[in-house]
Design an enzyme around this catalytic site. Structure first.
Site, PDB file in Angstrom:
ATOM      1  N   VAL A 157     -17.026 -14.054  19.242  1.00  0.00           N
ATOM      2  CA  VAL A 157     -17.185 -12.956  18.290  1.00  0.00           C
ATOM      3  C   VAL A 157     -18.470 -13.087  17.467  1.00  0.00           C
ATOM      4  O   VAL A 157     -19.278 -12.159  17.401  1.00  0.00           O
ATOM      5  CB  VAL A 157     -15.961 -12.880  17.337  1.00  0.00           C
ATOM      6  CG1 VAL A 157     -16.199 -11.848  16.243  1.00  0.00           C
ATOM      7  CG2 VAL A 157     -14.712 -12.531  18.120  1.00  0.00           C
ATOM      8  N   ARG A 171     -15.948 -21.952  14.029  1.00  0.00           N
ATOM      9  CA  ARG A 171     -15.847 -22.490  12.670  1.00  0.00           C
ATOM     10  C   ARG A 171     -14.764 -23.565  12.628  1.00  0.00           C
ATOM     11  O   ARG A 171     -13.733 -23.450  13.293  1.00  0.00           O
ATOM     12  CB  ARG A 171     -15.520 -21.376  11.670  1.00  0.00           C
ATOM     13  CG  ARG A 171     -16.586 -20.298  11.600  1.00  0.00           C
ATOM     14  CD  ARG A 171     -16.220 -19.209  10.599  1.00  0.00           C
ATOM     15  NE  ARG A 171     -16.158 -19.720   9.244  1.00  0.00           N
ATOM     16  CZ  ARG A 171     -17.217 -19.791   8.427  1.00  0.00           C
ATOM     17  NH1 ARG A 171     -18.409 -19.402   8.837  1.00  0.00           N
ATOM     18  NH2 ARG A 171     -17.074 -20.249   7.189  1.00  0.00           N
ATOM     19  N   HIS A 229      -7.715  16.831  18.658  1.00  0.00           N
ATOM     20  CA  HIS A 229      -8.807  17.062  19.607  1.00  0.00           C
ATOM     21  C   HIS A 229      -9.956  17.762  18.876  1.00  0.00           C
ATOM     22  O   HIS A 229      -9.728  18.692  18.122  1.00  0.00           O
ATOM     23  CB  HIS A 229      -8.323  17.937  20.767  1.00  0.00           C
ATOM     24  CG  HIS A 229      -9.413  18.341  21.709  1.00  0.00           C
ATOM     25  ND1 HIS A 229      -9.922  17.480  22.659  1.00  0.00           N
ATOM     26  CD2 HIS A 229     -10.097  19.503  21.839  1.00  0.00           C
ATOM     27  CE1 HIS A 229     -10.880  18.111  23.330  1.00  0.00           C
ATOM     28  NE2 HIS A 229     -10.995  19.344  22.856  1.00  0.00           N
TER      29      HIS A 229
END
Length: 462
Positions: free
Chosen positions: A182, A267, A439
């Site tokens: 990430v 981390r 929509h």
């Protein structure tokens, strides 16, 4: 050590990041007398060195890309470059506003906030600023810091961590990003938008390797199209300085040179030297071990957030902190289903998911019991308007609930809210197909995918 015996708090929290402050706010709300101890700034990594600043950089990069590509939409615009000082001001203003708001929240809930470096001194106390803070219960929430590798020294100039990358006073001409998870892909994405020549090194066989393999492949295709280079399947060997940058060598002898090397391999927990082991708290590789209710092996001590070996996400820290506060206040609590936590990687395009991957579903339920369906965003009107490509993939137990939703495309992070309801409420495709989605929206793509899985596709082929 001065022992203020006149005050014994219901809950003493060591660490004011996402998990710690969530526990403090919820605990105080439930009538607990709470002390919150933080050595840096309230809000921790997420607010000051993680989620918030990185997403601000990514948004600045998105604006840069939109300026470059404006003519695709009939808009005449020119891109003149990145003013990194102004980008940092924008980022810091976002952080500052949230920081002030959080400080106000903590004060308004009557939480006793203590600024200083705390250390666990007994199963029911923390020492800070020459004072012993006593509590009926102690919550450890000391978070995490960027990790490195043996022999790889982060100097803050040429070899940097994500902390340094967030305050870098220049846009590097070139960068090698070590780690395709990430953190790595988000910085690679932002830097590419700023104009940096980026190469990502990932030792495993795919970028974002914990995601469904289909999502990883879609991201890799998008990165190639953007000109972000990557090398997969070979591990890092060494890094050395060159005359004006860094040379990275992999285990197969391949080398890469760049102005900076960003070490983004994850981390690690902040737990060393804080008295945890001395007080008998069970540990593993620096992590504090907990049960499903965030209880350690010491009855008066709990732990949450990046300090424990669960998903390293701010919203997981929030949930864990709230769980501890509610448990201590006597409320009925339910353990967290970590598969049901939404996960978003905010690169361009975004990768969002909830539930389990197709591979995991086959492992759990058997290959013959798993159905997977892919809905291409090319069939979605709003995605077409935005000129984003990608897919929504649904993983279903045959004739049963949807157990995984995996999405790749711009703004998919905004769709993961409904996806987590689908997973956590064990919805059947036919049930979701009955819902009417607005929509044109990208959210509609989630509805269309479930229509297709229910056997009645509308804007997609059978």
């Amino acid at each position: 050590m001065a022992n203020d015996a006149s005050t014994v708090f219901d809950l003493v929290i060591l660490g004011g990041g996402s998990g710690g402050y969530a526990a403090a706010l919820r605990g105080a709300q439930l009538g607990l007398d709470v002390a919150l101890i933080e050595k840096n700034k309230l809000g921790g990594t997420c607010l000051h060195n993680g989620c918030i600043p990185t997403k601000a950089l990514l948004h600045a990069g998105e604006i840069a890309d939109q300026a470059r590509e404006a003519d695709q939409f009939g808009v005449k615009a020119t891109f003149e470059g990145i003013d990194i000082a102004a980008v940092h001001k924008y980022k810091d203003d976002v952080i500052s506003g949230l920081y002030k708001g959080l400080q106000g929240l903590v004060a308004s809930r009557k939480v006793t906030y203590i600024e200083g470096e705390g250390r666990l001194s007994s199963p029911t106390s923390v020492d800070v600023n020459g004072r012993r803070v006593q509590g009926r219960h102690v919550l450890l929430a000391t978070g995490s810091v960027p990790k490195s590798l043996p022999g790889l020294e982060i100097d803050g100039n040429r070899i940097i961590s994500s902390d340094h990358a967030l305050t870098l006073d220049r846009v590097p001409q070139s960068a090698v990003v070590l780690g395709g998870g990430v953190i790595g892909v988000e910085f690679a994405s932002a830097w590419k938008s700023f104009g940096t020549d980026v190469t990502v090194i990932e030792g495993l066989k795919h970028l974002v390797p914990v995601e469904d393999e289909n999502s990883s492949k879609l991201l890799e295709r998008a990165f190639r199209k953007r000109g972000i280079k990557f090398n997969l399947g070979t591990f890092f060997e060494k890094a050395e300085y060159t005359q004006d940058g860094v040379r990275v060598t992999l285990a197969d002898g391949k080398t890469f040179e760049a102005e900076v090397l960003l070490v983004a391999i994850g981390r690690g927990p902040v737990s060393q030297g804080l008295g945890y082991e001395e007080q008998g708290v069970a540990m593993d590789r620096g992590y504090v071990l907990v049960d499903e209710y965030m209880r350690t092996n010491v009855p008066t001590i709990s732990a949450v957030g990046d300090l424990v070996p669960t998903l390293q996400l701010a919203h997981v820290g929030f949930a864990e902190g709230i769980l501890v506060a509610e448990r201590l206040a006597g409320l009925k609590t339910v353990p967290i289903d970590y598969d049901g936590v939404p996960r978003v990687t905010y690169c361009h395009p975004e990768v969002a998911s909830v539930g389990i991957t197709e591979a995991k579903a086959k492992e759990v339920y058997g290959a013959d019991k798993v159905v997977a369906l892919k809905y291409n965003l090319a069939g979605n009107g709003k995605s077409k308007i935005l000129k984003t490509a990608g897919e929504i993939k649904l993983v279903q137990v045959k004739d049963g609930a949807v157990v995984g939703v995996h999405m790749v495309g711009d703004r998919m992070g905004e769709q993961v809210g409904e996806a987590q309801l689908v997973y956590n409420w064990e919805a059947l495709p036919a049930e979701v197909a009955q819902l009417i989605h607005a929509h044109p929206t990208q959210n509609e793509a989630l509805g269309e995918a479930h229509l297709a899985l229910a056997g009645k596709p509308l804007h997609s082929h059978d």
